[in-house]
Design a protein around this motif. Structure first.
Motif, short mmCIF file in Angstrom:
data_model
loop_
_atom_site.label_atom_id
_atom_site.label_comp_id
_atom_site.label_asym_id
_atom_site.label_seq_id
_atom_site.Cartn_x
_atom_site.Cartn_y
_atom_site.Cartn_z
N HIS A 307 0.82 -1.21 0.00
CA HIS A 307 0.00 0.00 0.00
C HIS A 307 0.86 1.27 0.00
CE1 HIS A 307 -3.39 2.63 0.87
NE2 HIS A 307 -2.77 3.11 1.92
N GLN A 308 0.70 2.09 -1.05
CA GLN A 308 1.36 3.40 -1.17
C GLN A 308 2.87 3.35 -0.93
OE1 GLN A 308 -0.82 6.18 1.33
NE2 GLN A 308 -2.52 6.28 -0.12
N LEU A 309 3.53 2.40 -1.57
CA LEU A 309 4.99 2.29 -1.42
C LEU A 309 5.73 3.39 -2.18
CD1 LEU A 309 6.06 -1.47 -1.64
CD2 LEU A 309 6.07 0.03 0.34
N PHE A 310 5.09 3.95 -3.23
CA PHE A 310 5.79 4.91 -4.08
C PHE A 310 5.11 6.27 -4.10
CE2 PHE A 310 6.70 0.68 -5.83
CZ PHE A 310 8.09 0.72 -5.86
N LYS A 311 5.91 7.30 -4.36
CA LYS A 311 5.40 8.66 -4.53
C LYS A 311 5.33 8.94 -6.03
CE LYS A 311 7.56 10.11 -0.19
NZ LYS A 311 8.57 10.99 0.44
N LYS A 312 4.12 9.17 -6.53
CA LYS A 312 3.90 9.26 -7.97
C LYS A 312 4.69 10.37 -8.64
CE LYS A 312 -0.71 7.17 -7.99
NZ LYS A 312 -2.14 7.38 -8.32
#
Length: 384
Positions: A307-312
């Protein structure tokens, strides 16, 4: 009857990501009753790579750091910079020291088990089944560091830059290196019109890692690396006789391939196979540490590990940078000259660590503003 081959978590791959994840799981009391397996075909008994990274203050791995530097150098035909790192330190860890330390830490944990086997496939049944050469294993959740086969099948659909290199750890009879500063990039020994440079980590006055690195869409013949290394050592240090203690060869994919799309409910992709290598730089050590921390927080909060491992926004920045290097590889020297000469150490490191706010992002963009980036921006923006 207890099934010895059943695990709560099964980690496939005992590389940087797998072992960092295992170490953090082992330290957290929340996971004390979880049975965790680590499966890899290798004993991890050789020094197969070197990891270098910057950080502020003390770090989790200081006990096994080989060397610390507080000054960096950048060289090209037009620019010569000496960069005090101020609040930061640049650190290097030999992989064998990391492997040995991790195995020692985990071997005293009763709920961890090392498995020497090669994974052939995963079968998604009621419980996840891992088929190995020797045995089969089941797990409630799998952390898989293997690169998805689709990466190789669909490479042409995405931008790929190879960070390929060859390096020597050399020892000299007399003092010739300055161990207080490392060379981040030296572009005076470029191969034709490519983004290629020399990287130097001086461990002492007589010992250093000297590496020739490319950021290119293509590979080169092996003799290109050796010719450049010999030329650099002869020209810069007047060295023709030296002892090669170790050789390091690698190819790190710098890509905008969407690895994160291959997570599943009970399978979390990690490491290179999870897109943890930063697309625009190839750096992975500190990014791995952050992703591992996020995974553990997610699990403890009852969320899916991925869940939400990366910053777009940083994925988008990486796409633009990769597109420039792919389409106009000769611009790499100018890009890095501008990046290092027009920004503070703090801003640069925060940007590469994906910690900057939008005003800091704008400062970086301003320093790199050019037609090459404008064209790449629109190509990425409107790419199907």
């Amino acid at each position: 009857m207890q099934n010895d081959n059943h695990f709560d978590y099964l980690i496939i791959g005992n590389g940087l990501a797998g072992l960092q994840l295992a170490l953090e799981l082992s330290k957290d009391p929340f996971f004390a009753t979880y049975k965790i397996g680590l499966i890899d075909p290798s004993e991890k008994s050789e020094n197969d790579k070197t990891w270098s990274f910057w950080e502020q203050g003390q770090g989790k791995f200081d006990a096994i750091v080989e060397k610390v530097w507080h000054t960096a150098k950048f060289e090209s035909d037009r620019v010569s910079l000496t960069l005090p790192l101020k609040a930061y330190a640049y650190k290097t860890i030999r992989s064998i020291d990391f492997y040995n330390w991790a195995k020692e830490e985990l071997s005293v944990k009763d709920n961890f088990q090392f498995i020497l086997d090669t994974v052939q496939r995963i079968e998604e049944t009621d419980s996840m089944k891992v088929i190995g050469d020797k045995q089969s294993y089941t797990a409630k959740h799998i952390f898989d560091s293997r690169v998805p086969k689709e990466f190789y099948l669909k490479q042409s659909d995405y931008t790929l830059i190879h960070q390929h290199f060859k390096g020597w750890v050399i020892e000299t009879e007399s003092a010739c290196f300055q161990p207080e500063a490392f060379t981040m990039m030296d572009y005076r020994f470029q191969y034709k019109d490519t983004t290629s440079f020399i990287y130097v980590l001086p461990f002492s006055e007589t010992k250093a890692l000297v590496e020739y690195t490319f950021f290119t869409p293509f590979l080169v013949d092996p003799e290109v690396y050796e010719k450049a290394l010999k030329n650099y050592l002869k020209t810069t240090y007047h060295l023709s006789n030296f002892k090669i203690l170790e050789t390091e060869v690698g190819n790190i994919p710098m890509t905008d391939f969407p690895f994160w799309k291959y997570h599943k409910k009970h399978i979390t992709k990690i490491g290179t196979g999870g897109g943890w290598v930063k697309g625009s730089t190839g750096y992975s050590f500190k990014h791995t540490e952050k992703h591992v921390s996020k995974i553990i927080k997610n699990i403890k909060a009852g969320k899916n590990p991925s869940h939400q491992l990366f910053k777009k926004k940083f994925k988008f920045y990486d796409k633009i940078f990769l597109k420039v290097l792919h389409d106009e590889n000769e611009k790499g020297v100018w890009i890095f000259e501008s990046f290092y000469s027009k920004n503070s150490i703090r801003t640069m490191f925060r940007f590469l660590d994906e910690e900057t706010n939008f005003s800091e992002d704008l400062a970086i963009m301003k320093s790199l503003f050019s037609m090459a980036f404008i064209k790449a921006f629109f190509k990425v923006l409107f790419r199907p």
